[in-house]
Scaffold this active site. Structure first.
Site, PDB file in Angstrom:
ATOM      1  N   CYS A  45       0.799  -1.229   0.000  1.00 26.69           N
ATOM      2  CA  CYS A  45       0.000   0.000   0.000  1.00 26.69           C
ATOM      3  C   CYS A  45       0.835   1.284   0.000  1.00 26.69           C
ATOM      4  O   CYS A  45       0.436   2.290  -0.593  1.00 26.69           O
ATOM      5  CB  CYS A  45      -0.934   0.045   1.210  1.00 26.69           C
ATOM      6  SG  CYS A  45      -1.673  -1.552   1.635  1.00 26.69           S
ATOM      7  N   CYS A  48       1.689   3.724  -3.142  1.00 28.15           N
ATOM      8  CA  CYS A  48       0.730   4.688  -3.702  1.00 28.15           C
ATOM      9  C   CYS A  48       0.217   5.674  -2.651  1.00 28.15           C
ATOM     10  O   CYS A  48      -0.067   6.821  -2.966  1.00 28.15           O
ATOM     11  CB  CYS A  48      -0.462   3.951  -4.307  1.00 28.15           C
ATOM     12  SG  CYS A  48      -0.001   3.027  -5.776  1.00 28.15           S
ATOM     13  N   HIS A  49       0.051   5.221  -1.397  1.00 24.21           N
ATOM     14  CA  HIS A  49      -0.610   6.078  -0.394  1.00 24.21           C
ATOM     15  C   HIS A  49       0.353   6.797   0.528  1.00 24.21           C
ATOM     16  O   HIS A  49      -0.062   7.707   1.250  1.00 24.21           O
ATOM     17  CB  HIS A  49      -1.586   5.235   0.438  1.00 24.21           C
ATOM     18  CG  HIS A  49      -2.675   4.609  -0.389  1.00 24.21           C
ATOM     19  ND1 HIS A  49      -3.797   5.302  -0.774  1.00 24.21           N
ATOM     20  CD2 HIS A  49      -2.797   3.370  -0.927  1.00 24.21           C
ATOM     21  CE1 HIS A  49      -4.576   4.497  -1.504  1.00 24.21           C
ATOM     22  NE2 HIS A  49      -3.976   3.332  -1.612  1.00 24.21           N
ATOM     23  N   MET A  99      -7.673   2.560  -7.905  1.00 21.10           N
ATOM     24  CA  MET A  99      -7.244   1.579  -6.903  1.00 21.10           C
ATOM     25  C   MET A  99      -7.475   0.181  -7.486  1.00 21.10           C
ATOM     26  O   MET A  99      -8.562  -0.120  -7.961  1.00 21.10           O
ATOM     27  CB  MET A  99      -8.093   1.792  -5.644  1.00 21.10           C
ATOM     28  CG  MET A  99      -8.099   0.644  -4.687  1.00 21.10           C
ATOM     29  SD  MET A  99      -6.786   0.769  -3.476  1.00 21.10           S
ATOM     30  CE  MET A  99      -7.178  -0.652  -2.466  1.00 21.10           C
ATOM     31  N   HIS A 335       6.266  11.256 -10.845  1.00 19.60           N
ATOM     32  CA  HIS A 335       6.463   9.798 -10.779  1.00 19.60           C
ATOM     33  C   HIS A 335       7.590   9.385 -11.725  1.00 19.60           C
ATOM     34  O   HIS A 335       8.741   9.646 -11.440  1.00 19.60           O
ATOM     35  CB  HIS A 335       5.134   9.102 -11.093  1.00 19.60           C
ATOM     36  CG  HIS A 335       5.112   7.656 -10.744  1.00 19.60           C
ATOM     37  ND1 HIS A 335       5.073   7.201  -9.455  1.00 19.60           N
ATOM     38  CD2 HIS A 335       5.135   6.543 -11.518  1.00 19.60           C
ATOM     39  CE1 HIS A 335       5.088   5.870  -9.434  1.00 19.60           C
ATOM     40  NE2 HIS A 335       5.130   5.450 -10.692  1.00 19.60           N
ATOM     41  N   HIS A 377       1.423   7.514 -17.247  1.00 22.14           N
ATOM     42  CA  HIS A 377       2.416   6.583 -16.676  1.00 22.14           C
ATOM     43  C   HIS A 377       3.335   6.150 -17.824  1.00 22.14           C
ATOM     44  O   HIS A 377       3.069   5.146 -18.499  1.00 22.14           O
ATOM     45  CB  HIS A 377       1.727   5.384 -16.027  1.00 22.14           C
ATOM     46  CG  HIS A 377       2.676   4.565 -15.194  1.00 22.14           C
ATOM     47  ND1 HIS A 377       3.649   3.749 -15.746  1.00 22.14           N
ATOM     48  CD2 HIS A 377       2.828   4.451 -13.849  1.00 22.14           C
ATOM     49  CE1 HIS A 377       4.340   3.170 -14.772  1.00 22.14           C
ATOM     50  NE2 HIS A 377       3.857   3.585 -13.609  1.00 22.14           N
TER      51      HIS A 377
HETATM   52 FE1  DHE Z   1       7.350   1.158 -10.540  1.00 26.14          FE
HETATM   53  C1  DHE Z   1       9.775   2.667 -12.480  1.00 26.14           C
HETATM   54  C2  DHE Z   1       7.429   3.804  -8.408  1.00 26.14           C
HETATM   55  C3  DHE Z   1       4.663  -0.151  -8.866  1.00 26.14           C
HETATM   56  C4  DHE Z   1       7.645  -1.737 -12.320  1.00 26.14           C
HETATM   57  N1  DHE Z   1       8.381   2.927 -10.486  1.00 26.14           N
HETATM   58  C5  DHE Z   1       9.341   3.353 -11.392  1.00 26.14           C
HETATM   59  C6  DHE Z   1       9.828   4.644 -10.971  1.00 26.14           C
HETATM   60  C7  DHE Z   1       9.172   4.960  -9.809  1.00 26.14           C
HETATM   61  C8  DHE Z   1       8.267   3.878  -9.506  1.00 26.14           C
HETATM   62  C9  DHE Z   1       9.350   6.207  -8.968  1.00 26.14           C
HETATM   63  C10 DHE Z   1      10.877   5.475 -11.687  1.00 26.14           C
HETATM   64  C11 DHE Z   1      12.271   5.070 -11.266  1.00 26.14           C
HETATM   65  C12 DHE Z   1      13.355   5.816 -12.019  1.00 26.14           C
HETATM   66  O1  DHE Z   1      13.270   5.907 -13.256  1.00 26.14           O
HETATM   67  O2  DHE Z   1      14.292   6.289 -11.391  1.00 26.14           O
HETATM   68  N2  DHE Z   1       6.184   1.755  -8.959  1.00 26.14           N
HETATM   69  C13 DHE Z   1       6.415   2.868  -8.219  1.00 26.14           C
HETATM   70  C14 DHE Z   1       5.423   2.967  -7.164  1.00 26.14           C
HETATM   71  O3  DHE Z   1       5.398   3.825  -6.242  1.00 26.14           O
HETATM   72  C15 DHE Z   1       4.405   1.938  -7.420  1.00 26.14           C
HETATM   73  C16 DHE Z   1       3.173   2.617  -8.064  1.00 26.14           C
HETATM   74  C17 DHE Z   1       3.850   1.225  -6.194  1.00 26.14           C
HETATM   75  C18 DHE Z   1       4.853   0.479  -5.359  1.00 26.14           C
HETATM   76  O4  DHE Z   1       4.491   0.040  -4.268  1.00 26.14           O
HETATM   77  O5  DHE Z   1       6.012   0.331  -5.741  1.00 26.14           O
HETATM   78  C19 DHE Z   1       5.115   1.083  -8.467  1.00 26.14           C
HETATM   79  N3  DHE Z   1       6.310  -0.627 -10.599  1.00 26.14           N
HETATM   80  C20 DHE Z   1       5.267  -0.970  -9.823  1.00 26.14           C
HETATM   81  C21 DHE Z   1       4.826  -2.325 -10.076  1.00 26.14           C
HETATM   82  O6  DHE Z   1       3.910  -2.936  -9.467  1.00 26.14           O
HETATM   83  C22 DHE Z   1       5.608  -2.817 -11.237  1.00 26.14           C
HETATM   84  C23 DHE Z   1       4.669  -2.893 -12.445  1.00 26.14           C
HETATM   85  C24 DHE Z   1       6.200  -4.218 -11.063  1.00 26.14           C
HETATM   86  C25 DHE Z   1       7.312  -4.329 -10.076  1.00 26.14           C
HETATM   87  O7  DHE Z   1       8.349  -4.911 -10.407  1.00 26.14           O
HETATM   88  O8  DHE Z   1       7.156  -3.859  -8.950  1.00 26.14           O
HETATM   89  C26 DHE Z   1       6.620  -1.689 -11.409  1.00 26.14           C
HETATM   90  N4  DHE Z   1       8.481   0.585 -12.126  1.00 26.14           N
HETATM   91  C27 DHE Z   1       8.482  -0.667 -12.668  1.00 26.14           C
HETATM   92  C28 DHE Z   1       9.474  -0.728 -13.720  1.00 26.14           C
HETATM   93  C29 DHE Z   1      10.078   0.545 -13.797  1.00 26.14           C
HETATM   94  C30 DHE Z   1       9.446   1.341 -12.763  1.00 26.14           C
HETATM   95  C31 DHE Z   1       9.746  -1.933 -14.608  1.00 26.14           C
HETATM   96  C32 DHE Z   1      11.193   1.010 -14.739  1.00 26.14           C
HETATM   97  C33 DHE Z   1      10.693   1.308 -16.101  1.00 26.14           C
HETATM   98  C34 DHE Z   1      11.822   1.552 -17.092  1.00 26.14           C
HETATM   99  O9  DHE Z   1      11.679   1.087 -18.242  1.00 26.14           O
HETATM  100  O10 DHE Z   1      12.806   2.203 -16.745  1.00 26.14           O
END
Ligand code: DHE
Length: 557
Positions: A45, A48-49, A99, A335, A377
């Site tokens: 959680c 996001c929150h 959500m 983000h 996103h």
């Molecule tokens: Fe991510 C990038 C935050 C959920 C897979 N994600 C990012 C970035 C942030 C972020 C701030 C950018 C980083 C950077 O470039 O320096 N992500 C968050 C969250 O806060 C969120 C919504 C909830 C959480 O609890 O983390 C979240 N993200 C996810 C997932 O559920 C994903 C789909 C699967 C996983 O592995 O957790 C996921 N996020 C990714 C990926 C990137 C990413 C694969 C990088 C993308 C790229 O091509 O560079």
């Protein structure tokens, strides 16, 4: 379907005070229940929150919203409070506001527990200092004992660092042979992998703040240093400007809200900087989390995006002792984002404001703030040459059924005629909501978009592909789960994160299933859109992000 909670955010401070005065007691919880709920909250959680539950991509979850009014659902302020039953429904089935449903991840008992937990006042987690980082720092292979040249025969340019989300590991997969070269232990639910300028080192950040440094030159690439830089983190990058190659690394944390600068080849922490401060609206925020970080190649600077404040920091690392920072106001809540084709402008989603902010890193100022459809996103976004509008950068949307194309400036005189479109949304391609990542490659004629957060199983298991030469042609829909040949499962196998091979000829898509379900990476031929290879292995559990060494090193997308 489910009721949106957006209205709740419009409450005045006075109404909040009234709401809490008339609210019921928070449900009682034992210490063991609290501990269990705290763990689930962190894992599922907080992203996001927020840890303090003040809301960002997700809604505010402080008790004045979550606790039920003593007489029912409506407070004297006329605003909905929630209470146990309503909270349980929201957590189980999700909302129209974005959500996601948790009924396939959490048990009924866990959903009831979390509903109780968020009606209680949030605990404030401890701070984390430079000293604690130093205490956690481990150099597993000292620099002097590392090879001076590549000791393996792997084509490192085409190696993929793949997040195995639920096992706290990263798989290093050879892009040429599709063999797993090593699976290394990392932090919990690794978020991203980034490459040093030289392409030798991979930096991997776990959600628990554990940062791992992988040396690709070892005979068998492995972790050579580790450091815990916080309790909750998502971003890391390295110094890429000429003269600073591989010298520094930077990692940002969600909790505590701060970033740390380290030695690039050992992860020794050098300096910690807090991001607490004022939002773009002039209000103090106690938890401004570090979202995306990217390294400039035109200046010794990192672009550090602060989620809750909407401030974009340009951190000049040429003199780390006397750190200079330019603070650029944009919009909340920042983000993820990526470079435009020229790598002068960084475009970042202010997702809950439905905007994209473009920073001019050459001039050190905001170039534009562009209104988009709901919850952009981009991942890193995608750059291509639009037949009518010239260079564009694309973002998908979690909350809307389109992919947005934004015109970006070009210094090439041949593109002068497109200047009139710069920073405008020039086209929206019809897609489906729940898109997380878009991707293309300079040698490709295709543009890919996933939809892993779509509530429809078939859509979440599929990706869409457009022909960039003629975007009016119907897009191809590839059902990745079916194409993988894996057995049907009740849980959705989310098709997530298209990533190109170094030569731009293959596209790799993860099939992110349940922890006990078989998972796979499906490799498509980008020209024919036919499956080339399905990479499966019992050890490959819940693959999500994939980072091709060459493309990540050079920011190719
Ligand atoms: Fe991510 C990038 C935050 C959920 C897979 N994600 C990012 C970035 C942030 C972020 C701030 C950018 C980083 C950077 O470039 O320096 N992500 C968050 C969250 O806060 C969120 C919504 C909830 C959480 O609890 O983390 C979240 N993200 C996810 C997932 O559920 C994903 C789909 C699967 C996983 O592995 O957790 C996921 N996020 C990714 C990926 C990137 C990413 C694969 C990088 C993308 C790229 O091509 O560079």
């Amino acid at each position: 379907m489910k009721k949106s909670l957006v209205g709740m955010l419009t409450l005045s401070a006075m109404t909040m005070a009234m709401g809490s005065a008339f609210a019921q007691e928070a449900p009682a919880m034992s210490a063991a229940e609290k501990e269990q709920a705290k763990k689930i909250y962190f894992e599922r959680c907080a992203g996001c929150h927020g840890v303090l539950r003040k809301g960002a991509t997700g809604k505010n979850l402080e008790p004045h919203w979550t606790k039920k009014d003593k007489d029912g659902n409506v407070t004297e302020g006329g605003t909905l409070n929630l209470g146990q039953n309503r909270l349980e429904k929201i957590i189980a089935y999700g909302t129209d506001g974005g959500m996601v449903n948790f009924d396939d991840i959490l048990t009924k008992e866990e959903i009831a527990l979390m509903s109780k937990y968020i009606q209680n006042t949030p605990d404030i987690p401890p701070e984390y200092s430079l000293k604690e980082m130093m205490d956690s720092w481990k150099v597993i292979v000292p620099v002097k004992d590392r090879p001076t040249k590549q000791m393996n025969k792997i084509n490192l340019k085409n190696l993929f660092s793949v997040t195995l989300r639920d096992t706290g590991e990263v798989a290093l997969i050879d892009g040429d042979t599709k063999e797993i070269r090593n699976i290394v232990k990392t932090g919990y639910a690794v978020h991203i992998s980034r490459l040093s300028k030289s392409g030798r080192y991979v930096y991997v950040i776990g959600r628990d703040g554990r940062l791992s440094l992988i040396d690709l030159w070892l005979e068998k690439p492995a972790v050579v240093a580790e450091m815990k830089m916080g309790f909750d983190a998502r971003s890391v990058d390295t110094s890429k400007f000429k003269g600073f190659e591989d010298k520094y690394a930077i990692a940002g944390s969600y909790w505590p809200p701060q970033y740390v600068i380290m030695e690039g080849d050992t992860l020794k922490p050098i300096k910690v900087v807090s991001t607490r401060g004022m939002t773009v609206d002039g209000e103090y925020h106690p938890e401004p989390r570090v979202a995306s970080i990217v390294s400039s190649e035109i200046k010794p600077e990192w672009v550090v995006n602060i989620k809750e404040t909407g401030q974009i920091l340009l951190v000049d690392y040429s003199d780390v002792e006397n750190l200079k920072t330019t603070t650029i106001a944009s919009a909340k809540f920042l983000h993820d984002g990526g470079w435009d084709a020229s790598k002068r402008y960084f475009l970042v989603a202010a997702n809950a404001s439905n905007k994209v902010a473009a920073v001019d890193t050459k001039e050190g100022k905001l170039a534009a703030l562009i209104d988009t459809a709901k919850i952009p996103h981009p991942g890193r976004g995608a750059n291509f040459f639009h037949p009518k509008f010239g260079p564009v950068w694309a973002t998908g949307h979690l909350g809307a059924d389109v992919v947005t194309l934004i015109s970006t400036p070009s210094a090439d005189p041949k593109n002068a005629k497109f200047k009139q479109y710069n920073w405008k949304v020039v086209q929206e391609l019809k897609h489906v909501p729940g898109n997380l990542f878009v991707k293309t490659h300079p040698v490709s004629k295709h543009f890919w978009a996933d939809a892993p957060q779509n509530p429809d199983k078939t859509l979440a298991e599929s990706v869409a592909v457009w022909d960039m030469a003629d975007l009016s042609k119907p897009k191809a829909i590839l059902n990745v789960a079916k194409d993988s040949g894996l057995p049907e499962t009740k849980a959705t196998k989310r098709a997530v994160h298209p990533e190109y091979s170094a030569d731009g000829k293959e596209v790799w898509i993860s099939l992110w299933g349940g922890k006990t379900d078989p998972s796979a990476i499906v490799v498509y031929d980008d020209a024919t859109l036919k499956v080339k290879k399905v990479i499966t292995d019992p050890k490959m559990i819940t693959p999500t992000g994939k980072f091709n060494v060459y493309n990540t090193q050079h920011d190719i997308y």
